[in-house]
Design a protein around this motif. Structure first.
Motif, mmCIF file in Angstrom:
data_model
loop_
_atom_site.group_PDB
_atom_site.id
_atom_site.type_symbol
_atom_site.label_atom_id
_atom_site.label_comp_id
_atom_site.label_asym_id
_atom_site.label_seq_id
_atom_site.Cartn_x
_atom_site.Cartn_y
_atom_site.Cartn_z
ATOM 1 N N ILE A 179 2.598 1.912 -3.312
ATOM 2 C CA ILE A 179 1.486 2.181 -4.611
ATOM 3 C C ILE A 179 1.342 3.700 -4.250
ATOM 4 O O ILE A 179 1.111 5.249 -5.233
ATOM 5 C CB ILE A 179 0.233 1.892 -4.088
ATOM 6 N N LEU A 180 0.794 4.588 -2.940
ATOM 7 C CA LEU A 180 0.659 5.598 -1.928
ATOM 8 C C LEU A 180 1.837 6.647 -2.670
ATOM 9 O O LEU A 180 1.844 7.921 -3.197
ATOM 10 C CB LEU A 180 0.653 6.616 -1.501
ATOM 11 N N SER A 181 3.051 6.298 -2.623
ATOM 12 C CA SER A 181 4.796 6.836 -2.747
ATOM 13 C C SER A 181 4.905 7.207 -4.119
ATOM 14 O O SER A 181 5.375 8.512 -4.804
ATOM 15 C CB SER A 181 5.535 5.834 -2.094
ATOM 16 N N SER A 203 0.699 0.566 -10.616
ATOM 17 C CA SER A 203 -0.945 -0.303 -10.040
ATOM 18 C C SER A 203 -0.075 -1.595 -9.424
ATOM 19 O O SER A 203 1.442 -1.910 -10.310
ATOM 20 C CB SER A 203 -0.968 -0.401 -10.946
ATOM 21 N N LYS A 224 2.017 6.312 -6.932
ATOM 22 C CA LYS A 224 1.533 6.650 -8.084
ATOM 23 C C LYS A 224 1.249 5.160 -9.244
ATOM 24 O O LYS A 224 1.354 5.494 -10.015
ATOM 25 C CB LYS A 224 1.383 7.612 -8.521
ATOM 26 N N LEU A 232 -8.246 2.623 2.535
ATOM 27 C CA LEU A 232 -7.635 2.127 1.824
ATOM 28 C C LEU A 232 -7.785 0.392 1.016
ATOM 29 O O LEU A 232 -8.466 0.146 1.882
ATOM 30 C CB LEU A 232 -6.309 2.606 0.650
ATOM 31 N N GLN A 270 0.940 -1.200 -0.097
ATOM 32 C CA GLN A 270 0.039 0.035 0.320
ATOM 33 C C GLN A 270 0.968 1.287 -0.152
ATOM 34 O O GLN A 270 0.551 2.022 -0.629
ATOM 35 C CB GLN A 270 -0.996 -0.041 0.943
ATOM 36 N N GLN A 271 1.844 1.252 0.201
ATOM 37 C CA GLN A 271 2.595 2.942 0.460
ATOM 38 C C GLN A 271 3.005 3.287 -0.627
ATOM 39 O O GLN A 271 3.965 3.990 -1.015
ATOM 40 C CB GLN A 271 3.663 1.829 1.735
ATOM 41 N N ALA A 313 -4.783 0.331 -7.230
ATOM 42 C CA ALA A 313 -3.615 0.833 -6.928
ATOM 43 C C ALA A 313 -3.966 1.863 -6.086
ATOM 44 O O ALA A 313 -4.749 2.030 -5.537
ATOM 45 C CB ALA A 313 -3.968 1.832 -9.041
ATOM 46 N N GLU A 314 -4.151 3.611 -5.605
ATOM 47 C CA GLU A 314 -3.950 4.464 -5.152
ATOM 48 C C GLU A 314 -5.529 4.523 -5.096
ATOM 49 O O GLU A 314 -6.269 4.955 -4.346
ATOM 50 C CB GLU A 314 -3.738 5.428 -5.691
ATOM 51 N N ASP A 315 -6.079 4.973 -6.662
ATOM 52 C CA ASP A 315 -8.056 5.445 -6.440
ATOM 53 C C ASP A 315 -8.869 4.240 -6.384
ATOM 54 O O ASP A 315 -9.875 4.960 -7.169
ATOM 55 C CB ASP A 315 -8.206 6.625 -7.794
#
Length: 426
Positions: free
Chosen positions: A82-84, A88, A86, A326, A79-80, A371-373
């Protein structure tokens, strides 16, 4: 596809000029082209592993990937990342909650008339080694192999549990339910078959796509010797931003060649107390596990989910996640649902581990993309492991108060037919 040739030339030029940046762990290159590429045909021509494929149930999107740049065995780390960065990740969780997500070297996403290609370079390893591996990969970028019909004959080899043994497991569950220790347990069985020649995993899945409609079709080959694949009717969840869609699929009736009888079975299923109770246990389990992390939830009425061999009860569930929650929370909360494990979850999983004479591995796990969104995962049921001339089919049934052992055995045999029968079709 001619545009793949151009993308290949562009990527080779990029690689030759690339200079790794110490400030960035990875470099990502994306291309969007118009056209259609049959991803299973493309995947069949590739020699790099792991290989991943997902054909989505409710839209025209397909994913295929080869290779891995980075892998993750912990949800928080995935998760981290992905957020860092951007990006998938594809992969999922086995039934026992072991995590395997990876950042593919090459990821293709096909929609109706558009193909998106994502290529990733690892800037933290020796560039000469990385460059050599990438250029070797690009040699096969434009290759495809035609999908062929399955010609193999099949022969039953073993069942991990005989009918008598499996029905005794059901009786054990019913006794635990009567004591109040368990409410529901999903028992499965593994059936091993041998074919007269090696079975191609992409050919097999392509045939399943043809016959098993309204399903997610998935494939994960960690190496060339073993592939896990299947055609699942069940979504674990889909997330768009903070909006979450999940579902309860539980309760089963037969499908026959008689349409009138099928409609009668559907009416019976919608009104049957035992099957309705089994479905509601899944709804209740999802609701309770999500409750601390959501702002609202809506549960729709029962409907029929019709497949080729069976039909199920289904309830659609929508929810709004609290800000900041998320996929780590969603996966930890929902997987595995009561539709593949039982209630209470901890006790039912423990019972399964003690009783079943085989490891489920990816069966009744989950595979997808996050992915993030956005994220979407399927429950990996109606599945099989293909190992050269051997195919292992797994299927399960939910045992609750009122379950009849013989009927539950017949149910898992029908479910297994969704894949086994493909080897008998013209």
């Amino acid at each position: 596809m001619d545009t793949l040739q151009q993308i290949k030339r562009d990527l080779i030029s990029i690689i030759k000029c690339h200079r790794p940046s110490r400030k960035e762990k990875i470099s990502i290159f994306r291309f969007q082209v118009t056209g259609y590429l049959e991803l299973l045909s493309w995947l069949k021509a590739q020699d790099l592993y792991p290989q991943f494929y997902l054909n989505f149930r409710d839209n025209d999107k397909k994913l295929a990937s080869i290779g891995t740049v980075l892998s993750f065995s912990a949800l928080n780390e995935a998760q981290q990342f992905i957020l860092s960065n951007k990006v998938s990740l594809v992969g999922g969780m086995k039934f026992n909650n072991n995590v395997m997500f990876f950042l593919p070297r090459l990821l293709l996403e096909q929609t109706k008339d558009s193909l998106c290609i994502q290529f990733v370079i690892n800037n933290e390893i020796n560039w000469l080694d990385e460059k050599k591996e990438i250029l070797e990969l690009l040699d096969s970028l434009t290759l495809t192999k035609p999908i062929q019909d399955i010609k193999q004959t099949i022969q039953l080899q073993t069942k991990k549990a005989s009918q008598q043994e499996w029905e005794s497991w059901v009786e054990d569950v019913l006794r635990e339910i009567k004591k109040g220790i368990l409410t529901k347990v999903v028992l499965s069985n593994e059936t091993n078959f041998v074919t007269d020649s090696p079975l191609d995993d992409k050919d097999f899945l392509a045939k399943s796509e043809k016959y098993n409609k309204d399903c997610y079709h998935f494939l994960l080959a960690e190496n060339k010797h073993c592939t896990f694949l299947g055609s699942s009717p069940e979504r674990l969840y889909q997330r768009n931003g903070q909006s979450l869609v999940t579902e309860a699929v539980a309760g089963t009736a037969v499908i026959t060649d008689n349409e009138k009888q099928n409609k009668q079975q559907a009416t019976w299923l919608l009104n049957d107390e035992k099957n309705g109770y089994e479905n509601w246990l899944v709804v209740k389990d999802i609701k309770q596990n999500l409750f601390p992390h959501i702002e609202e939830i809506n549960i729709q009425d029962k409907e029929i989910k019709r497949l080729r061999q069976v039909q199920h009860l289904k309830r659609r569930i929508t929810a709004r996640l609290k800000c900041g929650y998320l996929d780590q929370i969603c996966l930890e909360s929902i997987h595995p649902t009561a539709a593949v494990a039982g209630v209470p979850k901890k006790e039912s999983k423990s019972f399964i581990q003690q009783v079943e004479t085989f490891s489920r591995e990816w069966y009744a796990g989950t595979l997808g993309i996050m992915a993030e969104d956005y994220a979407e995962f399927t429950v990996t049921i109606r599945s099989a492991f293909i190992e050269d001339n051997n195919i292992r089919i797994l299927a399960g049934a939910g045992i609750v108060e009122g379950s009849v052992p013989l009927l539950e055995w017949e149910e898992i045999e029908r479910k297994a037919l969704g894949l086994i029968s493909l080897l008998h079709k013209e």
